[in-house]
Design a protein around this motif. Structure first.
Motif, PDB file in Angstrom:
ATOM      1  N   SER A 152      19.880  72.492  58.722  1.00  0.00           N
ATOM      2  CA  SER A 152      18.673  72.779  57.948  1.00  0.00           C
ATOM      3  C   SER A 152      17.832  73.840  58.636  1.00  0.00           C
ATOM      4  O   SER A 152      17.678  73.826  59.860  1.00  0.00           O
ATOM      5  CB  SER A 152      17.820  71.512  57.805  1.00  0.00           C
ATOM      6  N   ALA A 153      17.276  74.738  57.818  1.00  0.00           N
ATOM      7  CA  ALA A 153      16.359  75.763  58.324  1.00  0.00           C
ATOM      8  C   ALA A 153      15.530  76.295  57.168  1.00  0.00           C
ATOM      9  O   ALA A 153      16.051  76.531  56.072  1.00  0.00           O
ATOM     10  CB  ALA A 153      17.133  76.908  58.970  1.00  0.00           C
ATOM     11  N   SER A 212      31.823  72.449  61.485  1.00  0.00           N
ATOM     12  CA  SER A 212      31.931  73.666  60.675  1.00  0.00           C
ATOM     13  C   SER A 212      30.808  73.676  59.653  1.00  0.00           C
ATOM     14  O   SER A 212      30.300  72.638  59.254  1.00  0.00           O
ATOM     15  CB  SER A 212      33.297  73.742  59.990  1.00  0.00           C
ATOM     16  N   VAL A 213      30.422  74.883  59.239  1.00  0.00           N
ATOM     17  CA  VAL A 213      29.360  75.048  58.255  1.00  0.00           C
ATOM     18  C   VAL A 213      29.473  76.444  57.653  1.00  0.00           C
ATOM     19  O   VAL A 213      29.983  77.370  58.298  1.00  0.00           O
ATOM     20  CB  VAL A 213      27.959  74.834  58.888  1.00  0.00           C
ATOM     21  N   GLU A 214      29.008  76.592  56.414  1.00  0.00           N
ATOM     22  CA  GLU A 214      28.892  77.914  55.807  1.00  0.00           C
ATOM     23  C   GLU A 214      27.409  78.177  55.570  1.00  0.00           C
ATOM     24  O   GLU A 214      26.736  77.406  54.892  1.00  0.00           O
ATOM     25  CB  GLU A 214      29.661  78.007  54.497  1.00  0.00           C
ATOM     26  N   GLY A 271      20.750  67.362  66.683  1.00  0.00           N
ATOM     27  CA  GLY A 271      20.564  68.466  67.601  1.00  0.00           C
ATOM     28  C   GLY A 271      19.905  69.649  66.936  1.00  0.00           C
ATOM     29  O   GLY A 271      19.463  69.578  65.787  1.00  0.00           O
ATOM     30  N   LYS A 272      19.850  70.744  67.668  1.00  0.00           N
ATOM     31  CA  LYS A 272      19.293  71.979  67.130  1.00  0.00           C
ATOM     32  C   LYS A 272      20.229  73.119  67.513  1.00  0.00           C
ATOM     33  O   LYS A 272      20.862  73.103  68.564  1.00  0.00           O
ATOM     34  CB  LYS A 272      17.881  72.218  67.632  1.00  0.00           C
ATOM     35  N   ARG A 274      18.290  72.770  62.350  1.00  0.00           N
ATOM     36  CA  ARG A 274      18.328  71.368  62.758  1.00  0.00           C
ATOM     37  C   ARG A 274      19.668  70.818  62.283  1.00  0.00           C
ATOM     38  O   ARG A 274      20.082  71.070  61.152  1.00  0.00           O
ATOM     39  CB  ARG A 274      17.171  70.600  62.112  1.00  0.00           C
ATOM     40  N   LEU A 275      20.369  70.086  63.126  1.00  0.00           N
ATOM     41  CA  LEU A 275      21.679  69.540  62.806  1.00  0.00           C
ATOM     42  C   LEU A 275      21.632  68.020  62.798  1.00  0.00           C
ATOM     43  O   LEU A 275      21.066  67.417  63.711  1.00  0.00           O
ATOM     44  CB  LEU A 275      22.704  69.997  63.847  1.00  0.00           C
ATOM     45  N   GLU A 276      22.201  67.413  61.748  1.00  0.00           N
ATOM     46  CA  GLU A 276      22.314  65.962  61.672  1.00  0.00           C
ATOM     47  C   GLU A 276      23.644  65.595  61.040  1.00  0.00           C
ATOM     48  O   GLU A 276      24.069  66.209  60.065  1.00  0.00           O
ATOM     49  CB  GLU A 276      21.180  65.351  60.846  1.00  0.00           C
ATOM     50  N   ALA A 277      24.307  64.609  61.631  1.00  0.00           N
ATOM     51  CA  ALA A 277      25.569  64.089  61.077  1.00  0.00           C
ATOM     52  C   ALA A 277      25.680  62.622  61.474  1.00  0.00           C
ATOM     53  O   ALA A 277      25.188  62.212  62.521  1.00  0.00           O
ATOM     54  CB  ALA A 277      26.747  64.871  61.637  1.00  0.00           C
ATOM     55  N   GLU A 278      26.302  61.849  60.612  1.00  0.00           N
ATOM     56  CA  GLU A 278      26.438  60.430  60.890  1.00  0.00           C
ATOM     57  C   GLU A 278      27.883  60.006  60.730  1.00  0.00           C
ATOM     58  O   GLU A 278      28.541  60.342  59.758  1.00  0.00           O
ATOM     59  CB  GLU A 278      25.561  59.614  59.943  1.00  0.00           C
ATOM     60  N   HIS A 279      28.388  59.291  61.723  1.00  0.00           N
ATOM     61  CA  HIS A 279      29.768  58.808  61.734  1.00  0.00           C
ATOM     62  C   HIS A 279      29.763  57.317  61.410  1.00  0.00           C
ATOM     63  O   HIS A 279      29.105  56.536  62.079  1.00  0.00           O
ATOM     64  CB  HIS A 279      30.384  59.047  63.113  1.00  0.00           C
ATOM     65  N   HIS A 280      30.484  56.942  60.366  1.00  0.00           N
ATOM     66  CA  HIS A 280      30.611  55.537  59.974  1.00  0.00           C
ATOM     67  C   HIS A 280      31.985  55.061  60.407  1.00  0.00           C
ATOM     68  O   HIS A 280      32.977  55.628  59.993  1.00  0.00           O
ATOM     69  CB  HIS A 280      30.484  55.368  58.459  1.00  0.00           C
TER      70      HIS A 280
END
Length: 131
Positions: free
Chosen positions: A35-36, A53-55, A113-114, A124-130
């Motif tokens: 996010s930005a 990875s991200v676009e 993280g950032k 800003r980076l966010e990810a959740e592992h289930h």
């Protein structure tokens, strides 16, 4: 009496649920959000191969993340490693030679993280592992 099709479909669903419940088949990848400036860019992570990875604005970035030595060996949340957050770091590269360098403040199951692009743009980076 159930029809053969319904019975077969029921069996397939039961097998699928059994496989999902088995830890050996647990999901080891999922969505990540960068996010930005009020915009969100969907990305992906993989715990198995430790990639992100991200676009962003038509440019695809891909790279790997790692824990800092201090968080791996001692469980401490402080790192003296340059470019690392409290938990670790990631470097994502684009074919255009652009780079995202990320400081990871916390690890999975809730990665946060950032990141900063080579042009100075911050995300800003966010990810959740289930599991």
């Amino acid at each position: 009496m159930k029809s053969p099709v319904k019975s077969r479909l029921h069996s397939v669903w039961m097998l699928a649920f059994a496989l999902m419940a088995n830890p050996a088949f647990a999901e080891d990848s999922g969505p990540a959000v960068f996010s930005a400036g009020g915009k969100s860019y969907p990305g992906r992570f993989s715990v198995a191969d430790r990639t992100l990875s991200v676009e962003i604005d038509g440019i695809s970035y891909r790279g790997s993340f790692s824990e800092t030595a201090s968080s791996q060996n001692t469980g401490l949340s402080v790192s003296d490693a340059p470019g690392a957050g409290l938990w670790g770091r990631a470097f994502l590269f684009a074919s255009s030679a652009n780079i995202l360098q990320c400081q990871l403040d916390s690890g999975f199951p809730k990665l946060k993280g950032k990141c900063r692009s080579s042009e100075g743009r911050e995300f800003r980076l966010e990810a959740e592992h289930h599991s």
